[in-house]
Design a protein around this motif. Structure first.
Motif, short mmCIF file in Angstrom:
data_model
loop_
_atom_site.label_atom_id
_atom_site.label_comp_id
_atom_site.label_asym_id
_atom_site.label_seq_id
_atom_site.Cartn_x
_atom_site.Cartn_y
_atom_site.Cartn_z
N LYS A 1 -25.34 17.78 -22.99
CA LYS A 1 -24.47 18.92 -22.62
C LYS A 1 -23.56 18.53 -21.46
O LYS A 1 -24.04 18.12 -20.41
N GLN B 1 -16.50 29.99 -8.83
CA GLN B 1 -17.29 28.79 -8.50
C GLN B 1 -16.61 27.96 -7.42
O GLN B 1 -17.24 27.51 -6.47
N SER C 1 -14.33 33.24 -13.53
CA SER C 1 -15.63 32.62 -13.24
C SER C 1 -15.43 31.24 -12.60
O SER C 1 -16.08 30.88 -11.62
N LYS D 1 -31.33 40.40 -11.51
CA LYS D 1 -30.36 39.34 -11.83
C LYS D 1 -29.20 39.91 -12.65
O LYS D 1 -28.08 39.43 -12.57
N GLY E 1 -24.01 33.52 -12.86
CA GLY E 1 -24.03 34.98 -12.78
C GLY E 1 -23.64 35.50 -11.40
O GLY E 1 -24.15 36.52 -10.96
N HIS F 1 -18.04 38.39 -9.53
CA HIS F 1 -16.64 37.94 -9.51
C HIS F 1 -15.82 38.80 -8.55
O HIS F 1 -16.10 39.99 -8.41
N THR G 1 -26.23 29.84 -8.97
CA THR G 1 -24.84 29.48 -9.29
C THR G 1 -24.39 30.06 -10.63
O THR G 1 -23.24 29.93 -11.01
N LEU H 1 -24.41 35.54 -25.73
CA LEU H 1 -25.55 34.84 -25.10
C LEU H 1 -26.18 35.74 -24.05
O LEU H 1 -27.36 35.60 -23.73
N ILE H 2 -25.38 36.66 -23.50
CA ILE H 2 -25.90 37.60 -22.50
C ILE H 2 -26.44 38.86 -23.17
O ILE H 2 -27.54 39.32 -22.86
N PRO I 1 -20.03 20.31 -19.85
CA PRO I 1 -19.02 21.36 -20.02
C PRO I 1 -17.61 20.82 -20.25
O PRO I 1 -16.83 21.43 -20.97
N PRO J 1 -30.29 38.28 -19.01
CA PRO J 1 -31.56 37.97 -19.66
C PRO J 1 -32.21 36.73 -19.02
O PRO J 1 -31.49 35.84 -18.54
N LEU K 1 -31.83 31.90 -14.72
CA LEU K 1 -30.94 30.82 -14.30
C LEU K 1 -30.71 30.95 -12.79
O LEU K 1 -30.92 32.01 -12.20
N1 PPS Z 1 -29.09 34.41 -18.76
C1 PPS Z 1 -28.06 34.18 -17.96
N2 PPS Z 1 -28.18 34.18 -16.61
C2 PPS Z 1 -27.11 33.92 -15.83
N3 PPS Z 1 -25.87 33.64 -16.30
C3 PPS Z 1 -25.72 33.63 -17.64
C4 PPS Z 1 -26.78 33.89 -18.52
N4 PPS Z 1 -26.33 33.79 -19.79
C5 PPS Z 1 -25.04 33.48 -19.70
N5 PPS Z 1 -24.65 33.41 -18.41
C6 PPS Z 1 -23.30 33.13 -18.01
O1 PPS Z 1 -23.20 31.72 -17.79
C7 PPS Z 1 -22.12 31.53 -16.90
C8 PPS Z 1 -22.25 30.22 -16.17
O2 PPS Z 1 -22.04 29.21 -17.04
P1 PPS Z 1 -21.09 28.00 -16.71
O3 PPS Z 1 -20.04 28.00 -17.72
O4 PPS Z 1 -20.70 28.01 -15.28
O5 PPS Z 1 -22.09 26.86 -16.94
S1 PPS Z 1 -21.75 25.37 -17.14
O6 PPS Z 1 -20.59 25.04 -16.36
O7 PPS Z 1 -21.55 25.17 -18.56
O8 PPS Z 1 -22.96 24.71 -16.66
C9 PPS Z 1 -22.19 32.67 -15.93
O9 PPS Z 1 -20.88 32.95 -15.53
P2 PPS Z 1 -20.60 33.73 -14.19
O10 PPS Z 1 -21.08 35.13 -14.46
O11 PPS Z 1 -19.15 33.67 -14.00
O12 PPS Z 1 -21.37 33.04 -13.12
C10 PPS Z 1 -22.83 33.80 -16.73
O13 PPS Z 1 -21.92 34.81 -17.10
#
Ligand code: PPS
Length: 220
Positions: free
Chosen positions: A13, A53, A49, A145, A167, A170, A165, A113-114, A15, A148, A162
């Protein structure tokens, strides 16, 4: 890549693969049969997002609104800003379709996924030809959090969410800028192209460089 034994699937994996020009050719030359999974979310939320970061590491950067435009008065969007550029999904997909048939690529919805992690992971398991082992039973919604989480982490009996970093909250972005970005991204939505190619089938059989005219659905 480690050697893959009979009965194993090797997964990797990164990104940035999806948006790296050289990645499709390199992966294809390593193994033409590689299955590709791309997690995509609304490109505007993705850009915010991404910005969030960067802001967490460099709190002094300019506002999202000012980085978005080359010229705010004319409304010209700065497509060289990586936060914007990465979300031009259909353009990146074009590079992959030169080397991989559409049937070898699975698009996973970041939003689902959420909202329905088990459902989305069900699609992933099917795509990989695996039995559906991961189901609803493995997840619970963690109110603190706001996402899920796993009921039990691998090799542990404890729940696992997770990290910090993922979730993050914003920042509020000017709705006019959000709307302008929505309009900007509309033509680069992959839905129509993917549906078209999947139905058409003609571009699917041969991994390896294909005539891009085969991917006629890609019109911007
Ligand atoms: N279960 C769970 N817990 C927390 N976060 C979750 C989950 N599932 C999906 N997400 C979403 O994943 C986003 C972060 O992914 P990234 O794209 O930054 O990841 S990566 O760069 O591919 O590692 C992150 O984006 P942000 O909300 O902007 O932080 C989340 O929206």
């Amino acid at each position: 890549m480690p050697r893959t034994l009979e009965g194993q699937i090797t997964m990797e994996k990164t990104p940035s693969y999806f948006v790296t020009k050289e990645a499709p050719a390199r992966i294809s030359s390593m193994s033409k049969g590689t299955k590709l999974i791309v997690v995509v979310r609304d490109p505007v939320t993705r850009a915010i997002s991404d910005y969030t970061q960067t802001l967490s590491k460099k709190p002094d950067i300019p506002t999202f609104e000012s980085l978005t435009f080359k010229n705010r008065t004319t409304g010209l969007i700065d497509t060289s800003w990586s936060a914007i550029q990465i979300g031009i999904y259909a353009k990146h997909l074009e590079n992959w379709l030169l080397y991989f048939p559409i049937g070898q690529i699975l698009f996973v919805s970041g939003e689902r996924l959420i909202s329905d992690p088990a459902g989305e992971l069900g699609r992933v398991q099917d795509f990989l030809g695996l039995k559906r082992i991961i189901t609803d039973k493995h997840f619970y919604f963690n109110k603190t959090k706001g996402f899920p989480c796993l009921k039990k982490a691998e090799g542990s009996s404890k729940p696992h969410c997770l990290g910090k970093t993922k979730g993050r909250t914003h920042p509020d972005i000017d709705q006019e800028v959000v709307q302008r970005l929505r309009d900007f991204y509309r033509p680069f939505n992959m839905k129509d192209e993917v549906m078209y190619l999947t139905r058409k089938g003609g571009c699917e059989q041969q991994p390896g460089p294909v005539d891009i005219s085969c991917s006629l659905g890609l019109q911007y």
